[in-house]
Scaffold this active site. Structure first.
Site, PDB file in Angstrom:
ATOM      1  N   TYR A 157       7.468  -5.360   4.519  1.00 58.21           N
ATOM      2  CA  TYR A 157       8.888  -5.973   3.893  1.00 58.21           C
ATOM      3  C   TYR A 157       9.801  -5.321   4.369  1.00 58.21           C
ATOM      4  O   TYR A 157       9.740  -4.067   4.791  1.00 58.21           O
ATOM      5  CB  TYR A 157       8.747  -6.226   2.367  1.00 58.21           C
ATOM      6  N   CYS A 158      11.029  -6.034   4.107  1.00 62.58           N
ATOM      7  CA  CYS A 158      12.445  -5.390   4.493  1.00 62.58           C
ATOM      8  C   CYS A 158      13.433  -5.807   3.573  1.00 62.58           C
ATOM      9  O   CYS A 158      13.076  -5.814   2.317  1.00 62.58           O
ATOM     10  CB  CYS A 158      12.849  -6.058   6.101  1.00 62.58           C
ATOM     11  N   HIS A 159      14.636  -6.184   4.038  1.00 63.59           N
ATOM     12  CA  HIS A 159      15.541  -6.773   3.178  1.00 63.59           C
ATOM     13  C   HIS A 159      15.529  -8.207   3.164  1.00 63.59           C
ATOM     14  O   HIS A 159      15.670  -8.760   1.837  1.00 63.59           O
ATOM     15  CB  HIS A 159      17.164  -6.365   3.784  1.00 63.59           C
ATOM     16  N   SER A 166      10.921 -10.535   0.741  1.00 59.67           N
ATOM     17  CA  SER A 166      11.405  -9.040   0.905  1.00 59.67           C
ATOM     18  C   SER A 166      11.774  -8.412  -0.454  1.00 59.67           C
ATOM     19  O   SER A 166      12.140  -8.991  -1.663  1.00 59.67           O
ATOM     20  CB  SER A 166      12.028  -8.705   2.024  1.00 59.67           C
ATOM     21  N   TYR A 167      12.740  -7.458  -0.056  1.00 61.78           N
ATOM     22  CA  TYR A 167      13.347  -6.426  -1.120  1.00 61.78           C
ATOM     23  C   TYR A 167      14.296  -7.292  -2.011  1.00 61.78           C
ATOM     24  O   TYR A 167      14.619  -7.272  -3.170  1.00 61.78           O
ATOM     25  CB  TYR A 167      13.689  -5.425  -0.723  1.00 61.78           C
TER      26      TYR A 167
END
Length: 303
Positions: free
Chosen positions: A261-263, A289-290
């Protein structure tokens, strides 16, 4: 174009240099494996610029007006508004009911069995987002161009294509990268069932930087930080050997069950693609994601 024709075309494109790295003498050949079942992929997911030029198919120029530099339309490429696509996927239920995504891609002329070559301004995260969503919707051969438009400059003429809408029918496809959501990630960390890889910057991971849309600083508990920038050498991917070494030094093995995951799904789309290219058999993407995780006050975060 059928799969056998696609393979023949790639053979002409000299796939000896395939995979996710620059065309150096040290570049090996990644043989990616399908998620979960270990079935070999028909083709690599990342092509060198020379391979991309040789591949007959629909070309898409992925551009984020908000984040990226203007992306030239090369070789009859169709422009893709990545910001609109991102907003579309963030609508509740858009990744379960694929009608909106189907209509979006059909308007671009996407067809299920036609290769789709996606490039961007060179950051590759925008093209990777588009490539993942095409694959998730059932397009059989979506590929990403290493280096994007800067690497293609001089290889293709500046020439804008005109989209011819298609009758594309989307069908959720978990191969080779599975899509997961909040509850699946929560279950995975509660049961220690997967290695969770956060590919944001260390400042985001440690809670020192809070990006717009994130409700709380920090990261998902138990996640390991492996910044997406570590996979890049400027606007090109590192060589396969360098990426393999990077993953091994992070304690990751192709047999691991990985959730990335990322932003907001762009950088993690790229890293998930590279994991598959490096033979990781069970790679999942928490696409929302986040930003999605942090907005749910019932889910834990860690600094």
């Amino acid at each position: 174009m059928k799969r056998r024709q696609f393979l023949q075309t790639l053979s002409v494109a000299s796939l000896v240099l395939c995979g996710c790295g620059s065309e150096s003498a040290n570049s090996g050949s990644f043989q990616g494996l399908g998620n979960g079942g270990g079935n070999p992929l028909i083709s690599p997911l990342v092509l060198t610029p020379q391979q991309a030029v040789s591949l007959n198919g629909l070309r898409l120029a992925a551009e984020s007006v908000v984040e990226s530099q203007p992306v030239p339309q090369l070789g009859n490429a169709i422009k893709v508004n990545v910001d609109a696509l991102t907003t579309l996927t963030e609508a509740p239920g858009a990744l379960q009911d694929l009608t909106a995504l189907q209509n979006f891609f059909a308007a671009l002329g996407v067809q299920r069995d036609q290769p789709v070559v996606v490039y961007d301004d060179g950051e590759m995260k925008f093209a990777a987002r588009v490539r993942f969503l095409l694959g998730y919707c059932g397009v059989s051969q979506p590929v990403l161009v290493d280096g994007g438009a800067p690497a293609l400059a001089g290889l293709l003429p500046v020439q804008a294509g005109t989209p011819t809408p298609s009758s594309f029918q989307a069908n959720a496809t978990p191969q080779p990268i599975a899509l997961v959501f909040q509850q699946q990630v929560l279950q995975a960390i509660q049961k220690n069932g997967a290695k969770l890889i956060d590919v944001r910057t260390p400042a985001e991971f440690n809670g020192q930087l809070l990006l717009p849309g994130d409700a709380r600083p920090g990261h998902i508990p138990g996640a390991q930080n492996l910044p997406e920038g570590e996979f890049l050498n400027g606007l090109r991917l590192r060589t396969p050997l360098e990426i393999s070494t990077l993953l091994a030094s992070a304690g990751l093995s192709p047999s691991d069950n990985i959730i990335v995951y990322c932003h907001d799904g762009a950088k993690s789309s790229l890293v998930a693609t590279l994991l598959v290219e490096n033979g990781f058999r069970s790679t999942s993407l928490y696409y929302l994601s986040y930003r999605d995780w942090s907005q749910n006050p019932n889910l834990p975060v860690q600094l």
